[in-house]
Design an enzyme around this catalytic site. Sequence first.
Site, PDB file in Angstrom:
ATOM      1  N   ALA A  14       0.529  -1.327   0.088  1.00  0.00           N
ATOM      2  CA  ALA A  14      -0.165   0.386  -0.317  1.00  0.00           C
ATOM      3  C   ALA A  14       0.731   0.630   0.004  1.00  0.00           C
ATOM      4  O   ALA A  14       0.423   2.280   0.125  1.00  0.00           O
ATOM      5  CB  ALA A  14      -0.625  -0.140   1.342  1.00  0.00           C
ATOM      6  N   ASP A  64       7.624  -8.873   4.586  1.00  0.00           N
ATOM      7  CA  ASP A  64       7.371  -9.566   3.906  1.00  0.00           C
ATOM      8  C   ASP A  64       5.727 -10.829   3.943  1.00  0.00           C
ATOM      9  O   ASP A  64       6.122 -11.720   5.166  1.00  0.00           O
ATOM     10  CB  ASP A  64       9.017 -10.550   3.388  1.00  0.00           C
ATOM     11  CG  ASP A  64       9.051 -11.227   2.597  1.00  0.00           C
ATOM     12  OD1 ASP A  64       8.668 -11.092   1.890  1.00  0.00           O
ATOM     13  OD2 ASP A  64       9.890 -11.127   3.040  1.00  0.00           O
ATOM     14  N   VAL A  65       5.395 -10.443   2.864  1.00  0.00           N
ATOM     15  CA  VAL A  65       4.073 -11.427   2.887  1.00  0.00           C
ATOM     16  C   VAL A  65       4.042 -12.814   3.032  1.00  0.00           C
ATOM     17  O   VAL A  65       3.192 -13.327   2.615  1.00  0.00           O
ATOM     18  CB  VAL A  65       3.133 -10.734   1.847  1.00  0.00           C
ATOM     19  CG1 VAL A  65       2.121  -9.367   2.603  1.00  0.00           C
ATOM     20  CG2 VAL A  65       3.306 -10.858   0.785  1.00  0.00           C
ATOM     21  N   SER A 143      -6.089 -10.678 -11.898  1.00  0.00           N
ATOM     22  CA  SER A 143      -6.268  -9.355 -12.806  1.00  0.00           C
ATOM     23  C   SER A 143      -6.377 -10.871 -13.860  1.00  0.00           C
ATOM     24  O   SER A 143      -6.809 -11.074 -14.336  1.00  0.00           O
ATOM     25  CB  SER A 143      -4.495  -9.559 -12.855  1.00  0.00           C
ATOM     26  OG  SER A 143      -3.944  -9.227 -14.332  1.00  0.00           O
ATOM     27  N   TYR A 155       2.739 -14.903 -13.437  1.00  0.00           N
ATOM     28  CA  TYR A 155       1.512 -14.172 -13.036  1.00  0.00           C
ATOM     29  C   TYR A 155       0.291 -14.385 -13.323  1.00  0.00           C
ATOM     30  O   TYR A 155       0.082 -14.584 -12.300  1.00  0.00           O
ATOM     31  CB  TYR A 155       1.816 -12.802 -13.568  1.00  0.00           C
ATOM     32  CG  TYR A 155       1.309 -11.612 -13.036  1.00  0.00           C
ATOM     33  CD1 TYR A 155       1.607 -10.872 -11.846  1.00  0.00           C
ATOM     34  CD2 TYR A 155       0.424 -10.121 -13.847  1.00  0.00           C
ATOM     35  CE1 TYR A 155       0.745  -9.944 -11.166  1.00  0.00           C
ATOM     36  CE2 TYR A 155      -0.849  -9.926 -13.610  1.00  0.00           C
ATOM     37  CZ  TYR A 155      -0.415  -9.284 -12.209  1.00  0.00           C
ATOM     38  OH  TYR A 155      -0.130  -8.392 -11.906  1.00  0.00           O
ATOM     39  N   ALA A 156      -0.073 -15.133 -14.045  1.00  0.00           N
ATOM     40  CA  ALA A 156      -1.065 -15.323 -14.741  1.00  0.00           C
ATOM     41  C   ALA A 156      -1.554 -16.546 -13.951  1.00  0.00           C
ATOM     42  O   ALA A 156      -2.415 -16.697 -12.870  1.00  0.00           O
ATOM     43  CB  ALA A 156      -1.290 -15.890 -16.506  1.00  0.00           C
ATOM     44  N   ALA A 158      -0.629 -17.636 -11.003  1.00  0.00           N
ATOM     45  CA  ALA A 158      -0.669 -16.417  -9.690  1.00  0.00           C
ATOM     46  C   ALA A 158      -2.012 -15.571  -9.477  1.00  0.00           C
ATOM     47  O   ALA A 158      -2.568 -15.985  -8.292  1.00  0.00           O
ATOM     48  CB  ALA A 158       0.315 -16.071  -9.173  1.00  0.00           C
ATOM     49  N   LYS A 159      -2.299 -15.559 -10.454  1.00  0.00           N
ATOM     50  CA  LYS A 159      -3.845 -14.366 -11.059  1.00  0.00           C
ATOM     51  C   LYS A 159      -5.223 -15.050 -10.932  1.00  0.00           C
ATOM     52  O   LYS A 159      -5.714 -15.116 -10.001  1.00  0.00           O
ATOM     53  CB  LYS A 159      -3.634 -13.582 -11.450  1.00  0.00           C
ATOM     54  CG  LYS A 159      -2.817 -12.493 -11.249  1.00  0.00           C
ATOM     55  CD  LYS A 159      -2.786 -11.777 -10.037  1.00  0.00           C
ATOM     56  CE  LYS A 159      -2.647 -10.275  -9.504  1.00  0.00           C
ATOM     57  NZ  LYS A 159      -2.906  -9.969  -8.355  1.00  0.00           N
TER      58      LYS A 159
END
Length: 255
Positions: A14, A64-65, A143, A155-156, A158-159
């Site tokens: 954030a 760190d998430v 996303s 990324y794909a 993960a999303k």
Amino acid sequence: MGRFEGRVVAITGAARGIGLSSAARFAAEGASVAVIDLDEPSAAEAAAGLPLAKGAKAIGVGADVTSAPDADKAIARAVDELGGLHVLMNNAGITRDNLLFKMSEDDWDQVIGVHLKGAFLMSRAAQARFVPQRYGKIVNLSSISALGNRGQANYAAAKMGVQGFTRTLAIELGPFGVNVNAIAPGFVATDMTDATAARLGLSVEDFRQRTAEGNLVGRVGRPDDIAAAAAFLASDEASYITGQTLYVDGGQTVA
């Protein structure tokens, strides 16, 4: 009276971009906000600049998430310093784009770790507060890349995983008064998408223009567009909505 007066909202990633705009939106509507980011000084600076309502507070939290102790401590700080927890927005994300044959294991692991493991760890920590109070809202960031995008296998994956995660949490937590939904943004003008332009050898202006021409509303998205959707899904107005993924993409996925 704001929709989030007396509520506490925690948002990961954030300190900038969508996360910062969302923090500002929740603050403007009365919430106290925990700005969570990997870089604590940046988180603290962002928190100090929020448009807080009278009586509300904001804190910057370094975490760190992908670390369970960090996730637990971040949620504990929000509860202890702001007086509770009502909303969690899992926004933290990174990209490590490359074609499959060039993608390293580290590229894969980092992206899956931040987006999926991070959402898991933060949600697990938050639900420990939500379930006993029989109230909570979780908003996850997916996303349109979840539908597939060249050079973004990590990324794909993960999303799209975020969408399955969202549906499953909605099933598990719904009986305890917790709503869980996801937002799948299209192109949003941020530092992250500017970096994609550089990777493709395009200027930021050309990249944004091409994207604007490919959707129905003729413009690129702004962080405020996603913040508005997050505020709605986290509000009591959306109490009958759970397990859903809202595509906020200017019609890009139907154009």
